[in-house]
Design a protein around this motif. Sequence first.
Motif, short mmCIF file in Angstrom:
data_model
loop_
_atom_site.label_atom_id
_atom_site.label_comp_id
_atom_site.label_asym_id
_atom_site.label_seq_id
_atom_site.Cartn_x
_atom_site.Cartn_y
_atom_site.Cartn_z
N GLU A 7 0.82 -1.20 0.00
CA GLU A 7 0.00 0.00 0.00
C GLU A 7 0.86 1.26 0.00
O GLU A 7 0.53 2.23 -0.67
CB GLU A 7 -0.97 0.00 1.18
CG GLU A 7 -2.10 -0.99 1.00
CD GLU A 7 -3.13 -0.93 2.10
OE1 GLU A 7 -2.98 -0.12 3.05
OE2 GLU A 7 -4.10 -1.71 2.02
N ASP A 10 2.03 1.78 -3.41
CA ASP A 10 0.95 2.33 -4.23
C ASP A 10 0.81 3.84 -4.02
O ASP A 10 0.57 4.58 -4.98
CB ASP A 10 -0.38 1.65 -3.92
CG ASP A 10 -0.50 0.26 -4.51
OD1 ASP A 10 0.34 -0.11 -5.37
OD2 ASP A 10 -1.44 -0.46 -4.12
N MET A 19 -5.45 4.50 -2.04
CA MET A 19 -5.77 3.83 -0.78
C MET A 19 -6.74 4.60 0.09
O MET A 19 -7.00 4.23 1.23
CB MET A 19 -4.48 3.54 0.01
CG MET A 19 -3.77 4.76 0.52
SD MET A 19 -2.43 4.40 1.67
CE MET A 19 -3.31 4.03 3.15
N ASN A 22 -9.73 2.67 1.86
CA ASN A 22 -9.27 1.84 2.97
C ASN A 22 -8.93 2.71 4.19
O ASN A 22 -9.29 2.39 5.32
CB ASN A 22 -8.06 1.01 2.54
CG ASN A 22 -7.63 0.03 3.60
OD1 ASN A 22 -8.45 -0.51 4.35
ND2 ASN A 22 -6.34 -0.20 3.69
#
Length: 75
Positions: A7, A10, A19, A22
Amino acid sequence: MNKFFNEIDDVFNFGFEKMKDNYVSHCDFLGKRICIKNSNRDLEGIAKSINKDGSLNLETDDKNMVIIRNGDLLC
């Protein structure tokens, strides 16, 4: 632990927006009254939403919307 580093990769490669959903799902302070302290000032208000760059929209008592890009969440 691998999920965390994936993540983070990313974010560096594609930006926070990848993200954001999330992250927001773990923000239990959204919709609640909070206190923010940063180097410029102390602010209180309702945490309204997270922007695509990761900043926070805070609605102050006088109904102004303030964008918070850094600071400590105190209450």
